[in-house]
Every structure is written in structure tokens, then in C-alpha cells.
Design a protein around this motif. Structure first.
Motif, PDB file in Angstrom:
ATOM      1  N   LYS A 168      49.050  30.082  17.216  1.00  0.00           N
ATOM      2  CA  LYS A 168      49.058  28.974  16.394  1.00  0.00           C
ATOM      3  C   LYS A 168      47.828  29.243  15.130  1.00  0.00           C
ATOM      4  O   LYS A 168      47.909  28.777  14.220  1.00  0.00           O
ATOM      5  CB  LYS A 168      48.757  27.562  17.142  1.00  0.00           C
ATOM      6  N   GLN A 169      46.816  29.823  16.009  1.00  0.00           N
ATOM      7  CA  GLN A 169      45.613  30.207  15.044  1.00  0.00           C
ATOM      8  C   GLN A 169      46.159  30.978  13.762  1.00  0.00           C
ATOM      9  O   GLN A 169      45.657  30.883  12.821  1.00  0.00           O
ATOM     10  CB  GLN A 169      44.472  31.079  15.802  1.00  0.00           C
ATOM     11  N   TRP A 170      46.893  32.287  14.172  1.00  0.00           N
ATOM     12  CA  TRP A 170      47.405  32.875  13.270  1.00  0.00           C
ATOM     13  C   TRP A 170      48.396  32.136  12.026  1.00  0.00           C
ATOM     14  O   TRP A 170      48.187  32.412  10.971  1.00  0.00           O
ATOM     15  CB  TRP A 170      48.166  34.238  13.866  1.00  0.00           C
ATOM     16  N   TYR A 171      49.066  31.365  12.746  1.00  0.00           N
ATOM     17  CA  TYR A 171      50.100  30.466  11.997  1.00  0.00           C
ATOM     18  C   TYR A 171      49.226  29.666  10.923  1.00  0.00           C
ATOM     19  O   TYR A 171      49.549  29.510   9.536  1.00  0.00           O
ATOM     20  CB  TYR A 171      51.067  29.801  12.826  1.00  0.00           C
ATOM     21  N   LEU A 172      48.411  28.821  11.573  1.00  0.00           N
ATOM     22  CA  LEU A 172      47.518  27.992  10.743  1.00  0.00           C
ATOM     23  C   LEU A 172      46.810  28.803   9.553  1.00  0.00           C
ATOM     24  O   LEU A 172      46.482  28.420   8.394  1.00  0.00           O
ATOM     25  CB  LEU A 172      46.626  27.215  11.415  1.00  0.00           C
ATOM     26  N   CYS A 173      46.103  29.966   9.972  1.00  0.00           N
ATOM     27  CA  CYS A 173      45.676  30.834   8.758  1.00  0.00           C
ATOM     28  C   CYS A 173      46.589  30.997   7.619  1.00  0.00           C
ATOM     29  O   CYS A 173      46.097  31.041   6.528  1.00  0.00           O
ATOM     30  CB  CYS A 173      44.881  31.936   9.471  1.00  0.00           C
ATOM     31  N   GLY A 174      47.763  31.283   8.251  1.00  0.00           N
ATOM     32  CA  GLY A 174      48.783  31.442   7.045  1.00  0.00           C
ATOM     33  C   GLY A 174      48.872  30.300   6.206  1.00  0.00           C
ATOM     34  O   GLY A 174      49.098  30.547   4.963  1.00  0.00           O
ATOM     35  N   VAL A 175      49.011  29.163   6.914  1.00  0.00           N
ATOM     36  CA  VAL A 175      49.040  27.999   6.113  1.00  0.00           C
ATOM     37  C   VAL A 175      48.152  27.598   5.197  1.00  0.00           C
ATOM     38  O   VAL A 175      48.298  27.361   4.049  1.00  0.00           O
ATOM     39  CB  VAL A 175      49.507  26.903   6.989  1.00  0.00           C
ATOM     40  N   PHE A 176      47.120  27.318   5.761  1.00  0.00           N
ATOM     41  CA  PHE A 176      45.841  26.946   4.855  1.00  0.00           C
ATOM     42  C   PHE A 176      45.197  28.239   3.885  1.00  0.00           C
ATOM     43  O   PHE A 176      44.466  27.775   3.036  1.00  0.00           O
ATOM     44  CB  PHE A 176      44.658  26.563   5.814  1.00  0.00           C
ATOM     45  N   GLY A 177      45.468  29.501   4.442  1.00  0.00           N
ATOM     46  CA  GLY A 177      45.260  30.234   3.311  1.00  0.00           C
ATOM     47  C   GLY A 177      46.251  30.484   2.224  1.00  0.00           C
ATOM     48  O   GLY A 177      45.922  31.382   1.316  1.00  0.00           O
ATOM     49  N   GLU A 178      47.286  29.840   2.273  1.00  0.00           N
ATOM     50  CA  GLU A 178      48.548  29.892   1.415  1.00  0.00           C
ATOM     51  C   GLU A 178      48.940  31.157   1.027  1.00  0.00           C
ATOM     52  O   GLU A 178      49.004  31.634   0.129  1.00  0.00           O
ATOM     53  CB  GLU A 178      47.999  29.074   0.254  1.00  0.00           C
ATOM     54  N   LEU A 179      49.211  31.970   2.245  1.00  0.00           N
ATOM     55  CA  LEU A 179      49.541  33.567   1.990  1.00  0.00           C
ATOM     56  C   LEU A 179      50.966  33.871   2.223  1.00  0.00           C
ATOM     57  O   LEU A 179      51.296  34.914   1.982  1.00  0.00           O
ATOM     58  CB  LEU A 179      48.864  33.939   3.250  1.00  0.00           C
ATOM     59  N   TYR A 180      51.810  32.888   2.297  1.00  0.00           N
ATOM     60  CA  TYR A 180      53.105  33.079   2.343  1.00  0.00           C
ATOM     61  C   TYR A 180      54.012  32.455   1.198  1.00  0.00           C
ATOM     62  O   TYR A 180      55.191  32.187   1.475  1.00  0.00           O
ATOM     63  CB  TYR A 180      53.768  32.536   3.854  1.00  0.00           C
ATOM     64  N   GLY A 181      53.301  32.580   0.008  1.00  0.00           N
ATOM     65  CA  GLY A 181      54.169  31.965  -1.133  1.00  0.00           C
ATOM     66  C   GLY A 181      54.672  32.744  -1.977  1.00  0.00           C
ATOM     67  O   GLY A 181      55.545  32.482  -3.009  1.00  0.00           O
ATOM     68  N   SER A 182      54.717  34.121  -1.914  1.00  0.00           N
ATOM     69  CA  SER A 182      55.448  35.381  -2.456  1.00  0.00           C
ATOM     70  C   SER A 182      56.190  36.175  -1.783  1.00  0.00           C
ATOM     71  O   SER A 182      56.373  35.893  -0.407  1.00  0.00           O
ATOM     72  CB  SER A 182      54.246  36.006  -3.356  1.00  0.00           C
TER      73      SER A 182
END
Length: 364
Positions: free
Chosen positions: A163-177
Motif C-alpha cells: 500500500k505504501q508503494w501504491y500511494l507513493c505512485g498515486v500522490f507522486g502522480e507517477l503513472y500518468g504517461s
């Protein structure tokens, strides 16, 4: 009729590219279509198999946006990881997927997606429309599949790391490309982090959230916007009338949606700064019934209406309001500016510098 001749040695990804370049009829030829044709040579009906799997494992709303190509990409990622070689799931890798590999991993991957769905619901992502990134489901489900071995994915410590890894991806906005390289890095690094206490995954170290970004989150299409609303729900946010916690059943039955704390019409009439009143700082999950009572009234007025409607005491209603990270004293005083400031500070304790350390060090 024009004809393009391709040698048998032409790479499959090149065949796909040729079709995309000359296709003027608007008929999409996806990687899934090509793999379907490849598997048909071995008398295997991939489309029928996928449709059955979609009905059995992807019929719920949260996973409804998972496409056949997403599934093949995740399966290729899983297969390449389990092979012990180079981990990759680019188009050429998906096209190189064998039928034996598909049959070997398809069932376990479906289980991985189901586990991922449960983890997301635990984090209060209840619907596909509120899912930050459909793309992040690919590495999430693959990681969950790998961790099925030994039942590790069901232990609290392992779940918290995922979950920690997942939320870092969400709030870091790292999966938009384009994400195939990140998918590969994530599954290798997250699993190593869990198994060996290795270095933090790149998605975690890349994560950064500027608190000023909160005012910039104006649209519910933003991944971080959706993440903030999930955190409010995870704070055991309660309905203003019934006092019921907004869990999965309440979210569906009460038609919970995101609304302004001070009604939009009221904010416009008072001349408040739109950047503030339309930001995520000024929005919260509210049931349809509560929202009807709120109307376009000032908070001091609609709170009294809510008390009468729900036969709720002021003290109880104040408690419900506080579960949304809203200071009830400021709200009852119609103090818009300080409601915004106070809520932003509260959010910063979760999403600012301390919150970044909180995510990097573990959910606790």
C-alpha cells in the motif's frame, strides 16, 4: 486492391506497426488481436477465454476498466519476472508471449487482480471512476500474484508495504504517461524490498508532493485528488445526517459523491476565490440526502437543517463534521477562509513533508 507483403521473419511488433500506419478504416488492431491470432494457430480461442475470465473476475466496478491488453501486459510482466531473466512487458514482449506461459499464469493472475481489488477497497477506493490510475493496476496485481506464494500478501506487514508503494505512485502522480519501464522496475524492486529488505523502490524515492499542490487539485480527474478523497474516507468519515461511516456498503447505497463544503452558489455569491473553493481542500464526500439539505445555504444554516432532518444533536453533528477534517466551530461561524487554512494544515500533516516521511518509512 493494394497489398503489402511481409516476410515470415518480420517481427510481430512490426506487423502491428504496419497495420496501424495503413489503417484508415478506424478498426483498431491491438496487441490482444495479434496475440489472439497467434494463439489461434494452436487452436486456442483467446478472446473466448478472456471473456469468460472478465465475467468471472472483472465484473465488479473497480476492475471493470481492466482491458484484455492490460491483462496480457500484466501476464507478460509476471511471466518475465518468474522466468528469472530480464523483466519487461513492452509490446514486443507481449507479442512474444507463448500459449504455455499464458496457460501457466492466467489463473493465478486473476487471483492477483482480485487481491488487488480488496487492497484498494481497504484504502477506500470503491469505484472505477474514483480509481487514481487504471495503469497502476498492472504492477499492483502482478506484485499481489507473486506474493500469493506463502500467503504473504495477506499479512499486515506485507500489505502495508504494498500500500505504501501504491500511494507513493498515486500522490507522486507517477503513472500518468508511458509506464512499461516503471512496471518492470516496480515488480522487481517491491518484491526485493519485501523479501530481502532491499533499497526503496524508485516509485517511492521518486515520490514528492508539494503541499501547495492541494490548491491546484481542481478536477476529480487528477490521481492525487482521488487519493485525497480516499484518505478522507479512510479517516472514518461519517454521513452528516445518519452518522453512518462511509464504508463500501454506505458508499454504494447512499450514493456518496464529492461536494463543496460551502455550496458552490454560496461561494460565488460571496465572491470567494475560485482557486480555493473549487480545490480539493474545500471538497468532501457527502451523501445525496445530505447534499439535498445543504442546498445553496451557508453552513450555519444548513447544519441546523441537517440537525432537524436527522434528529441529530449539535454535538453529534459536530463529531460527524470533524471526521471530514473540518473544524466544526469554524464551519458554524461561516468562516470560509479559516476553514480552508485549517483543513489544508490538517491535510499537510498527512500529505506534506511529514506525510512524505510517513509514506517512505511505512504506514505504521
Amino acid at each position: 486492391m493494394p497489398v503489402i507483403s511481409l516476410d515470415k521473419s518480420t517481427p510481430k511488433e512490426a506487423v502491428c506497426q504496419v497495420f496501424e500506419n495503413v489503417n484508415t478504416g478506424g478498426v483498431s488492431l491491438t496487441v490482444f488481436e495479434l496475440v489472439t491470432a497467434i494463439f489461434a494457430m494452436d487452436d486456442f480461442q483467446l478472446r473466448k477465454d478472456w471473456e469468460e475470465r472478465r465475467e468471472q473476475s472483472f465484473s465488479g466496478d473497480l476492475l471493470s476498466k481492466v482491458t484484455a491488453t492490460d491483462f496480457l501486459t500484466a501476464l507478460t510482466l509476471l511471466s518475465s519476472f518468474e522466468s528469472g531473466g530480464t523483466v519487461s512487458c513492452k509490446k514486443k514482449d507481449v507479442l512474444a508471449l507463448t500459449l504455455d506461459e499464458y496457460k501457466k499464469y492466467a489463473d493465478s493472475l486473476c487471483s492477483g487482480f482480485s487481491i488487488a481489488e480488496k487492497l484498494l477497497k481497504e484504502e477506500r477506493f470503491f469505484s472505477s471512476d474514483d480509481l487514481p490510475y487504471s495503469t497502476q493496476l498492472i504492477p499492483l496485481s502482478t506484485v499481489c500474484t507473486v506474493l500469493i506464494d506463502g500467503n504473504r500478501i495477506h499479512t499486515t506487514s506485507v500489505k502495508n508495504i504494498v500500500k505504501q508503494w501504491y500511494l507513493c505512485g498515486v500522490f507522486g502522480e507517477l503513472y500518468g504517461s508511458a509506464n512499461e519501464t516503471r512496471y518492470a522496475n516496480d515488480i522487481v524492486q517491491v518484491v526485493k524490498w519485501i523479501n530481502d529488505g532491499g533499497d526503496l523502490p524508485k516509485t517511492v524515492t521518486d515520490f514528492y508532493f508539494n503541499p501547495m499542490r492541494l490548491l491546484g487539485l481542481q478536477s476529480r480527474q487528477s490521481a492525487a485528488y482521488k487519493g485525497v478523497m480516499a484518505l478522507v474516507l479512510k479517516n472514518h468519515a461519517r454521513d452528516f445526517i445518519s452518522g453512518a461511516e462511509m464504508d463500501f456498503s454506505t458508499f454504494s447505497d447512499e450514493k456518496i459523491d464529492i461536494h463543496h463544503i460551502f455550496p458552490k452558489d454560496y461561494c460565488i455569491k460571496e465572491g470567494y476565490d475560485k482557486r480555493k473553493w473549487n480545490s480539493v481542500v474545500h471538497k468532501t464526500p457527502i451523501s445525496a440526502s445530505s447534499n439535498r439539505e445543504i442546498g445553496g445555504y451557508a453552513p450555519s444554516v444548513y447544519l441546523e437543517k441537517l440537525e432537524k432532518k436527522g434528529s441529530v444533536t449539535p454535538a453529534d453533528l459536530d463529531g460527524y463534521v470533524e471526521t471530514h477534517w473540518i473544524d466544526h466551530n469554524l464551519l458554524r461561524a461561516d468562516d470560509f477562509q479559516n476553514v480552508i487554512i485549517d483543513r489544508a494544515k490538517t491535510a499537510d500533516r498527512y500529505r506534506g513533508s511529514n506525510w512524505q516521511n510517513h509514506l517512505r518509512q511505512g504506514l505504521g
